[in-house]
Design a protein around this motif. Structure first.
Motif, PDB file in Angstrom:
ATOM      1  N   VAL A  71       0.838  -1.198   0.000  1.00 14.50           N
ATOM      2  CA  VAL A  71       0.000   0.000   0.000  1.00 14.50           C
ATOM      3  C   VAL A  71       0.875   1.250   0.000  1.00 14.50           C
ATOM      4  O   VAL A  71       2.008   1.249   0.496  1.00 14.50           O
ATOM      5  CB  VAL A  71      -0.939   0.029   1.226  1.00 14.50           C
ATOM      6  N   LEU A  72       0.319   2.312  -0.565  1.00 14.65           N
ATOM      7  CA  LEU A  72       0.950   3.629  -0.536  1.00 14.65           C
ATOM      8  C   LEU A  72      -0.139   4.628  -0.204  1.00 14.65           C
ATOM      9  O   LEU A  72      -1.089   4.802  -0.978  1.00 14.65           O
ATOM     10  CB  LEU A  72       1.593   3.971  -1.887  1.00 14.65           C
ATOM     11  N   ALA A  73      -0.017   5.280   0.957  1.00 12.02           N
ATOM     12  CA  ALA A  73      -1.093   6.128   1.459  1.00 12.02           C
ATOM     13  C   ALA A  73      -0.674   7.585   1.589  1.00 12.02           C
ATOM     14  O   ALA A  73       0.466   7.894   1.949  1.00 12.02           O
ATOM     15  CB  ALA A  73      -1.567   5.616   2.820  1.00 12.02           C
ATOM     16  N   ASP A  74      -1.615   8.468   1.274  1.00  6.91           N
ATOM     17  CA  ASP A  74      -1.428   9.907   1.427  1.00  6.91           C
ATOM     18  C   ASP A  74      -2.592  10.441   2.246  1.00  6.91           C
ATOM     19  O   ASP A  74      -3.748  10.320   1.842  1.00  6.91           O
ATOM     20  CB  ASP A  74      -1.378  10.588   0.057  1.00  6.91           C
ATOM     21  N   PHE A  75      -2.294  11.031   3.408  1.00  2.00           N
ATOM     22  CA  PHE A  75      -3.312  11.575   4.300  1.00  2.00           C
ATOM     23  C   PHE A  75      -3.298  13.100   4.250  1.00  2.00           C
ATOM     24  O   PHE A  75      -2.268  13.719   3.966  1.00  2.00           O
ATOM     25  CB  PHE A  75      -3.051  11.167   5.756  1.00  2.00           C
ATOM     26  N   ALA A  76      -4.457  13.698   4.557  1.00  2.00           N
ATOM     27  CA  ALA A  76      -4.527  15.150   4.685  1.00  2.00           C
ATOM     28  C   ALA A  76      -5.539  15.509   5.767  1.00  2.00           C
ATOM     29  O   ALA A  76      -6.604  14.884   5.875  1.00  2.00           O
ATOM     30  CB  ALA A  76      -4.918  15.810   3.364  1.00  2.00           C
ATOM     31  N   THR A  77      -5.178  16.515   6.559  1.00  2.00           N
ATOM     32  CA  THR A  77      -6.087  17.076   7.555  1.00  2.00           C
ATOM     33  C   THR A  77      -6.359  18.516   7.125  1.00  2.00           C
ATOM     34  O   THR A  77      -5.531  19.402   7.306  1.00  2.00           O
ATOM     35  CB  THR A  77      -5.475  17.045   8.963  1.00  2.00           C
ATOM     36  N   GLU A 242       1.423   3.167   8.542  1.00  2.00           N
ATOM     37  CA  GLU A 242       2.873   3.240   8.394  1.00  2.00           C
ATOM     38  C   GLU A 242       3.260   3.923   7.087  1.00  2.00           C
ATOM     39  O   GLU A 242       4.195   4.719   7.031  1.00  2.00           O
ATOM     40  CB  GLU A 242       3.473   1.835   8.441  1.00  2.00           C
ATOM     41  N   SER A 243       2.537   3.618   6.009  1.00  2.00           N
ATOM     42  CA  SER A 243       2.830   4.225   4.720  1.00  2.00           C
ATOM     43  C   SER A 243       2.620   5.733   4.762  1.00  2.00           C
ATOM     44  O   SER A 243       3.438   6.498   4.227  1.00  2.00           O
ATOM     45  CB  SER A 243       1.946   3.612   3.629  1.00  2.00           C
ATOM     46  N   TRP A 249       5.898   3.052  -0.061  1.00  2.00           N
ATOM     47  CA  TRP A 249       5.190   1.778  -0.113  1.00  2.00           C
ATOM     48  C   TRP A 249       5.516   0.931   1.111  1.00  2.00           C
ATOM     49  O   TRP A 249       6.659   0.916   1.578  1.00  2.00           O
ATOM     50  CB  TRP A 249       5.589   1.004  -1.364  1.00  2.00           C
ATOM     51  N   VAL A 250       4.498   0.229   1.632  1.00  2.00           N
ATOM     52  CA  VAL A 250       4.664  -0.647   2.794  1.00  2.00           C
ATOM     53  C   VAL A 250       3.993  -1.978   2.489  1.00  2.00           C
ATOM     54  O   VAL A 250       2.879  -2.020   1.963  1.00  2.00           O
ATOM     55  CB  VAL A 250       4.064  -0.018   4.067  1.00  2.00           C
ATOM     56  N   ASP A 251       4.663  -3.082   2.826  1.00  2.00           N
ATOM     57  CA  ASP A 251       4.076  -4.414   2.657  1.00  2.00           C
ATOM     58  C   ASP A 251       3.041  -4.668   3.742  1.00  2.00           C
ATOM     59  O   ASP A 251       3.152  -4.180   4.868  1.00  2.00           O
ATOM     60  CB  ASP A 251       5.161  -5.480   2.738  1.00  2.00           C
ATOM     61  N   VAL A 252       2.041  -5.469   3.396  1.00  2.00           N
ATOM     62  CA  VAL A 252       0.991  -5.820   4.344  1.00  2.00           C
ATOM     63  C   VAL A 252       1.329  -7.164   4.982  1.00  2.00           C
ATOM     64  O   VAL A 252       1.491  -8.168   4.289  1.00  2.00           O
ATOM     65  CB  VAL A 252      -0.374  -5.906   3.642  1.00  2.00           C
ATOM     66  N   LEU A 253       1.450  -7.186   6.294  1.00  2.00           N
ATOM     67  CA  LEU A 253       1.778  -8.408   7.017  1.00  2.00           C
ATOM     68  C   LEU A 253       0.710  -9.475   6.759  1.00  2.00           C
ATOM     69  O   LEU A 253      -0.482  -9.197   6.800  1.00  2.00           O
ATOM     70  CB  LEU A 253       1.840  -8.122   8.525  1.00  2.00           C
TER      71      LEU A 253
END
Length: 259
Positions: A71-77, A242-243, A249-253
């Motif tokens: 996964v590759l995540a982008d957050f915004a507040t 975590e991403s 990119w982060v692997d999913v356990l």
């Protein structure tokens, strides 16, 4: 959704190429909108993703049969400061309050997220999650694109399943037990033309669970959420968080990854 799953399992879409969609709400659009989910001590470090994004991810895993491995995540507040009421408010109340009934507090959870998904068989995906999308009360939408056909559905038009074709006209399948696959027919209780909605999904869930209890145990492939589904959702949520923190990119356990 059960019909879309049946079509995927029957190979009617062919090899799955991409899964995309969104889960959009507007109940936290204003700085005066407040809920306990906004406080990490009560709702956790993630908010929009954990609250509603988790449902999209779980549903698409069920419908497609695929689980993200990276996964590759982008957050915004977008609202870094909100006005917390000095007295309790109900979820989705949307009540207007006077300025002297609030205290300004910093926000450390996300209003929005976009998540890129990679699946083990090479398929790709993307989902946008937002609790600040004006006019969207509770819209979960998805499209699954395969080599032979596509399907699309959205929760605010729950009785319609769009089926996309290239070499012949696309179609809209209206919910009618007489037209559904056997496994989808089990999840619907009303005849065609008699609206079936959000509360009915819980009735269908309880029917499946109680049937398993009556049978002495779950079926080989449960068509209701299990402990394993909950664990998978937690692992996926952990990787997404975590991403967003790492910016990569982060692997999913448990899904081929090692995080």
């Amino acid at each position: 959704c059960q019909q879309a799953r049946a079509m995927v399992r029957a190979g009617q879409l062919g090899r799955l190429y991409q899964i995309h969609g969104s889960y959009l709400q507007d109940w936290l659009l204003k700085e005066t909108d407040w809920n306990w989910r906004l406080e990490p001590e009560l709702g956790g470090e993630m908010r929009a993703v954990a609250d509603i994004g988790s449902h999209w991810l779980d549903l698409l895993g069920f419908v497609s049969g695929l689980q993200p491995v990276r996964v590759l995540a982008d957050f915004a507040t977008f609202l870094p400061v909100r006005k917390k009421p000095t007295r309790p408010v109900e979820t989705f109340s949307g009540k207007e309050r006077r300025s002297d009934e609030y205290v300004a507090l910093p926000i450390r959870t996300e209003d929005y997220a976009t998540i890129l998904l990679r699946f083990g068989d090479g398929a790709r995906g993307v989902v946008t999650v937002s609790q600040v999308s004006a006019g969207r009360k509770n819209r979960l939408a998805f499209e699954i694109d395969g080599a032979d056909a596509a399907v699309a559905w959205e929760s605010e038009r729950p009785e319609e399943l769009w089926i996309g074709r290239r070499d012949r006209p696309s179609e809209v399948l209206l919910r009618d037990p007489a037209l559904l696959a056997p496994e989808a027919r089990l999840a619907t209780a009303y005849p065609g033309g008699h609206a079936e909605g959000f509360p009915d999904t819980f009735k269908a869930l309880y029917q499946r669970v109680y049937a398993a209890i009556a049978a002495g145990g779950p079926p080989a492939e449960p068509d209701y959420p299990t402990f394993a589904d909950g664990l998978r959702a937690l692992r996926l949520g952990h990787a997404i968080g975590e991403s967003a923190r790492q910016g990569g990119w982060v692997d999913v356990l448990g899904e081929g990854g090692t995080t």
